[in-house]
Design a protein around this motif. Sequence first.
Motif, PDB file in Angstrom:
ATOM      1  N   GLY A 111       0.793  -1.223   0.000  1.00 46.51           N
ATOM      2  CA  GLY A 111       0.000   0.000   0.000  1.00 46.51           C
ATOM      3  C   GLY A 111       0.820   1.264   0.000  1.00 46.51           C
ATOM      4  N   PHE A 112       2.124   1.162   0.239  1.00 43.95           N
ATOM      5  CA  PHE A 112       2.948   2.362   0.401  1.00 43.95           C
ATOM      6  C   PHE A 112       4.280   2.242  -0.327  1.00 43.95           C
ATOM      7  N   LEU A 113       4.261   1.695  -1.528  1.00 37.95           N
ATOM      8  CA  LEU A 113       5.487   1.541  -2.299  1.00 37.95           C
ATOM      9  C   LEU A 113       5.904   2.869  -2.920  1.00 37.95           C
ATOM     10  N   ASP A 114       7.224   3.062  -3.021  1.00 41.12           N
ATOM     11  CA  ASP A 114       7.805   4.244  -3.644  1.00 41.12           C
ATOM     12  C   ASP A 114       8.422   3.803  -4.974  1.00 41.12           C
ATOM     13  N   PRO A 115       7.993   4.380  -6.094  1.00 38.96           N
ATOM     14  CA  PRO A 115       8.537   3.945  -7.394  1.00 38.96           C
ATOM     15  C   PRO A 115      10.056   3.967  -7.451  1.00 38.96           C
ATOM     16  N   ALA A 116      10.684   4.944  -6.814  1.00 40.12           N
ATOM     17  CA  ALA A 116      12.136   5.080  -6.876  1.00 40.12           C
ATOM     18  C   ALA A 116      12.858   4.010  -6.073  1.00 40.12           C
ATOM     19  N   ARG A 117      12.161   3.375  -5.127  1.00 44.08           N
ATOM     20  CA  ARG A 117      12.805   2.390  -4.263  1.00 44.08           C
ATOM     21  C   ARG A 117      12.486   0.950  -4.663  1.00 44.08           C
ATOM     22  N   ILE A 118      11.700   0.775  -5.729  1.00 45.85           N
ATOM     23  CA  ILE A 118      11.442  -0.568  -6.242  1.00 45.85           C
ATOM     24  C   ILE A 118      12.779  -1.229  -6.582  1.00 45.85           C
ATOM     25  N   SER A 119      12.926  -2.491  -6.220  1.00 48.57           N
ATOM     26  CA  SER A 119      14.173  -3.217  -6.495  1.00 48.57           C
ATOM     27  C   SER A 119      14.303  -3.495  -7.991  1.00 48.57           C
ATOM     28  N   ARG A 120      15.496  -3.201  -8.525  1.00 46.13           N
ATOM     29  CA  ARG A 120      15.789  -3.487  -9.934  1.00 46.13           C
ATOM     30  C   ARG A 120      16.831  -4.584  -9.967  1.00 46.13           C
ATOM     31  N   LEU A 121      16.478  -5.732 -10.565  1.00 42.92           N
ATOM     32  CA  LEU A 121      17.389  -6.870 -10.661  1.00 42.92           C
ATOM     33  C   LEU A 121      17.822  -7.076 -12.100  1.00 42.92           C
ATOM     34  N   ASN A 168      20.643 -10.383  -9.705  1.00 44.36           N
ATOM     35  CA  ASN A 168      21.469  -9.538  -8.850  1.00 44.36           C
ATOM     36  C   ASN A 168      20.834  -8.154  -8.707  1.00 44.36           C
ATOM     37  N   LEU A 169      20.894  -7.586  -7.510  1.00 42.29           N
ATOM     38  CA  LEU A 169      20.330  -6.272  -7.254  1.00 42.29           C
ATOM     39  C   LEU A 169      21.168  -5.206  -7.963  1.00 42.29           C
ATOM     40  N   VAL A 170      20.513  -4.414  -8.796  1.00 46.03           N
ATOM     41  CA  VAL A 170      21.169  -3.339  -9.542  1.00 46.03           C
ATOM     42  C   VAL A 170      20.937  -1.993  -8.871  1.00 46.03           C
ATOM     43  N   SER A 171      19.703  -1.770  -8.422  1.00 42.24           N
ATOM     44  CA  SER A 171      19.374  -0.506  -7.776  1.00 42.24           C
ATOM     45  C   SER A 171      18.115  -0.696  -6.926  1.00 42.24           C
ATOM     46  N   GLY A 172      17.858   0.294  -6.067  1.00 43.71           N
ATOM     47  CA  GLY A 172      16.684   0.231  -5.209  1.00 43.71           C
ATOM     48  C   GLY A 172      16.948  -0.518  -3.921  1.00 43.71           C
ATOM     49  N   ASP A 173      15.895  -0.751  -3.165  1.00 46.04           N
ATOM     50  CA  ASP A 173      16.002  -1.441  -1.879  1.00 46.04           C
ATOM     51  C   ASP A 173      16.215  -2.939  -2.068  1.00 46.04           C
ATOM     52  N   LYS A 174      16.598  -3.602  -0.987  1.00 46.30           N
ATOM     53  CA  LYS A 174      16.754  -5.061  -0.995  1.00 46.30           C
ATOM     54  C   LYS A 174      15.435  -5.707  -1.419  1.00 46.30           C
ATOM     55  N   PRO A 175      15.464  -6.671  -2.338  1.00 45.64           N
ATOM     56  CA  PRO A 175      14.215  -7.260  -2.837  1.00 45.64           C
ATOM     57  C   PRO A 175      13.578  -8.228  -1.854  1.00 45.64           C
ATOM     58  N   THR A 176      12.324  -8.562  -2.128  1.00 46.76           N
ATOM     59  CA  THR A 176      11.600  -9.541  -1.340  1.00 46.76           C
ATOM     60  C   THR A 176      12.374 -10.855  -1.230  1.00 46.76           C
ATOM     61  N   LYS A 177      12.203 -11.541  -0.106  1.00 46.55           N
ATOM     62  CA  LYS A 177      12.856 -12.842   0.077  1.00 46.55           C
ATOM     63  C   LYS A 177      12.196 -13.930  -0.758  1.00 46.55           C
TER      64      LYS A 177
END
Length: 224
Positions: free
Chosen positions: A51-61, A66-75
């Motif tokens: 309900g409170f996602l930030d487009p800029a912080r979406i995880s980009r793999l 491998n994480l490229v940008s954004g926050d740590k992705p879901t487990k």
Amino acid sequence: MSATESRLREEICRYGRSLFERGLTPGSSGNISVRLDDGGWLVSPTNASLGFLDPARISRLDAEGNLVSGDKPTKEIPLHTALYQSRREARAIVHLHSTHAVAVSMLPEIDPQAVLPPLTPYYLMRTGGTALVPYFRPGDPAVADAIRGLAGRYSAVLLANHGPVVAGESLEGAVFATEELEETARLYLILRNLNPRALSPAQVDDLVAHFGLTLPEHRGGCGG
């Protein structure tokens, strides 16, 4: 960042908020991913409320996960990975902890190859049927093997005591199919032990022929 990626980030946030506000996945549960043209993904971060996602912080793999940008992705990356690998046409996956689907996953009579009977045409048209996967600890990589074991026959999978995971050819399609699965689970629980009239085999065959559906095997009505 491309215009397409920017749009998809906004869509993840918009659909996530809609699902959250309607009570389909509480707290920080659930996750959404979208596959990009370069083989990489966008996915909701770990411990984030839909309900409170930030487009800029979406995880980009990247394509290797491998994480490229954004926050740590879901487990829950392993279950998304397995469904993308087995459903090559999938472009988005929605995983929720929706109440009625989770409840159905705990019932003893459930057929793992056909979790819900064909109660409505739209259940078949949106999901094509649902398989039940045994319980695994959230984030357990072993869930990937269980999903791959379904050999891509199902776009909708129900994790026992956990929730639905649904793939679609678009994010909108995956969301609509997940909602249809939840509503059919709700109908099942309302009608359980009342011997409801599900669609007949002939009616199912008519849907398959008219809409070009590809369905796994379906059996039976509501259990008791």
